[in-house]
Scaffold this motif. Structure first.
Motif, PDB file in Angstrom:
ATOM      1  N   ALA A 215       0.833  -1.195   0.000  1.00 29.71           N
ATOM      2  CA  ALA A 215       0.000   0.000   0.000  1.00 29.71           C
ATOM      3  C   ALA A 215       0.869   1.248   0.000  1.00 29.71           C
ATOM      4  CB  ALA A 215      -0.925   0.004   1.217  1.00 29.71           C
ATOM      5  N   ASP A 216       0.254   2.362  -0.337  1.00 36.42           N
ATOM      6  CA  ASP A 216       0.895   3.677  -0.278  1.00 36.42           C
ATOM      7  C   ASP A 216      -0.069   4.625   0.419  1.00 36.42           C
ATOM      8  OD1 ASP A 216       2.536   5.878  -0.634  1.00 36.42           O
ATOM      9  OD2 ASP A 216       1.895   6.229  -2.705  1.00 36.42           O
ATOM     10  N   GLN A 217       0.361   5.163   1.561  1.00 37.76           N
ATOM     11  CA  GLN A 217      -0.470   6.061   2.356  1.00 37.76           C
ATOM     12  C   GLN A 217      -1.822   5.429   2.691  1.00 37.76           C
ATOM     13  OE1 GLN A 217      -0.657   9.853   0.336  1.00 37.76           O
ATOM     14  NE2 GLN A 217       1.510  10.277   0.673  1.00 37.76           N
ATOM     15  N   GLY A 218      -1.763   4.148   3.021  1.00 34.73           N
ATOM     16  CA  GLY A 218      -2.958   3.450   3.470  1.00 34.73           C
ATOM     17  C   GLY A 218      -3.850   2.900   2.377  1.00 34.73           C
ATOM     18  N   GLU A 219      -3.524   3.178   1.111  1.00 37.05           N
ATOM     19  CA  GLU A 219      -4.332   2.687  -0.002  1.00 37.05           C
ATOM     20  C   GLU A 219      -3.594   1.564  -0.725  1.00 37.05           C
ATOM     21  OE1 GLU A 219      -7.429   3.432  -0.883  1.00 37.05           O
ATOM     22  OE2 GLU A 219      -7.569   4.753   0.857  1.00 37.05           O
TER      23      GLU A 219
ATOM     24  N   ASP B  92     -10.678  -6.211  -6.145  1.00 39.45           N
ATOM     25  CA  ASP B  92     -10.797  -5.368  -4.955  1.00 39.45           C
ATOM     26  C   ASP B  92     -10.009  -5.977  -3.803  1.00 39.45           C
ATOM     27  OD1 ASP B  92     -12.718  -3.293  -5.810  1.00 39.45           O
ATOM     28  OD2 ASP B  92     -14.110  -4.975  -5.985  1.00 39.45           O
ATOM     29  N   ILE B  93      -9.491  -5.106  -2.948  1.00 42.76           N
ATOM     30  CA  ILE B  93      -8.890  -5.522  -1.693  1.00 42.76           C
ATOM     31  C   ILE B  93      -9.723  -4.902  -0.581  1.00 42.76           C
ATOM     32  CG2 ILE B  93      -6.863  -5.394  -0.203  1.00 42.76           C
ATOM     33  CD1 ILE B  93      -5.161  -5.267  -2.766  1.00 42.76           C
ATOM     34  N   LEU B  94     -10.428  -5.755   0.149  1.00 37.34           N
ATOM     35  CA  LEU B  94     -11.356  -5.297   1.170  1.00 37.34           C
ATOM     36  C   LEU B  94     -10.647  -5.239   2.520  1.00 37.34           C
ATOM     37  CD1 LEU B  94     -14.375  -7.538   0.108  1.00 37.34           C
ATOM     38  CD2 LEU B  94     -13.749  -5.269  -0.744  1.00 37.34           C
ATOM     39  N   PRO B  95     -10.744  -4.114   3.218  1.00 41.25           N
ATOM     40  CA  PRO B  95     -10.049  -3.993   4.505  1.00 41.25           C
ATOM     41  C   PRO B  95     -10.684  -4.862   5.575  1.00 41.25           C
ATOM     42  CG  PRO B  95     -11.465  -2.091   4.139  1.00 41.25           C
ATOM     43  CD  PRO B  95     -11.496  -2.886   2.867  1.00 41.25           C
TER      44      PRO B  95
END
Length: 223
Positions: free
Chosen positions: A162-166, A183-186
């Motif tokens: 990730a970059d800056q939480g995304e 999709d990547i689901l948190p």
């Protein structure tokens, strides 16, 4: 799985002891190590999912400890030592389903044996790369593939690159040109579980399955 289980008892015992000592001095809650994950969903010409090509990048601290110890192993080059480490990691993970669960249309898929794997150092980070095959290739068209990669004990936290939480686009890709939504689901853990994890000390054993509640979910939906 404890980080020290990745290190064999002989030449890498010093790395294990050093790692535990530094962790116990600076960390008092789970998790104690981090893995940055990227996944390529492998498909064949018929559009069937054959497996997941995974890359695990160990956190800088763990990587530094391991690399320093491996460089001190007499009579072995770093490349040879990394190859042996990869063998140890593969064997340990095989006993725990490679920390991976895969579902197609909510039906859990059987996993095959990992035979294609390697360990290397890049920019000071140790990376473990492997292909995790499905026992039986499955047609992806018209279905939804979901996977989770997690340490059941939550001693290690596994998150997509990730970059800056995304999450990065490269964190989840499909090998074919099928029109699919990726999709990547948190994770959305219960606050009570978050509190329990935060209270676990370095020497405490987490409740079996704790890591599942902190796992991200990769999803590939193909109309």
């Amino acid at each position: 799985m404890r980080l020290t289980r990745y290190l064999r008892a002989g030449g890498w015992k010093g790395a294990a002891l050093l790692l535990l000592g530094m962790l116990s001095a600076n960390v008092s809650a789970h998790p104690h190590g981090w893995i940055d994950l990227s996944v390529r969903v492998m498909t064949d010409e018929q559009g069937r999912v054959e497996g997941l090509r995974q890359t695990w990048r160990m956190d800088p601290f763990y990587s530094l400890v391991v690399l320093e110890e491996l460089q001190q192993v007499e009579g072995e080059s770093l490349d040879v030592a990394l190859d042996q480490l990869g063998h140890e990691i593969r064997d340990n993970l095989a006993n725990q389903g490679y920390f991976t669960e895969v579902y197609l249309n909510d039906e859990r898929q059987g996993l095959g044996e990992v035979t294609d794997y390697t360990v290397m150092e890049r920019d000071g980070r140790v990376s473990f790369m492997f292909i995790l095959p499905l026992q039986t290739p499955q047609l992806l068209t018209g279905g939804i593939l979901r996977y989770q990669v997690f340490d059941p004990s939550y001693y290690l936290e596994v998150v997509h690159e990730a970059d800056q939480g995304e999450p990065l686009e490269s964190a989840l890709v499909l090998s074919s040109e099928q029109e699919c939504r990726l999709d990547i689901l948190p994770a959305d853990p219960d606050p009570e579980r978050v509190m329990k994890a935060a209270m676990l000390d370095v020497d405490e054993q987490a409740t079996p399955g704790l890591g599942r509640h902190f796992a991200e979910t990769g999803e590939v939906a193909c109309p």
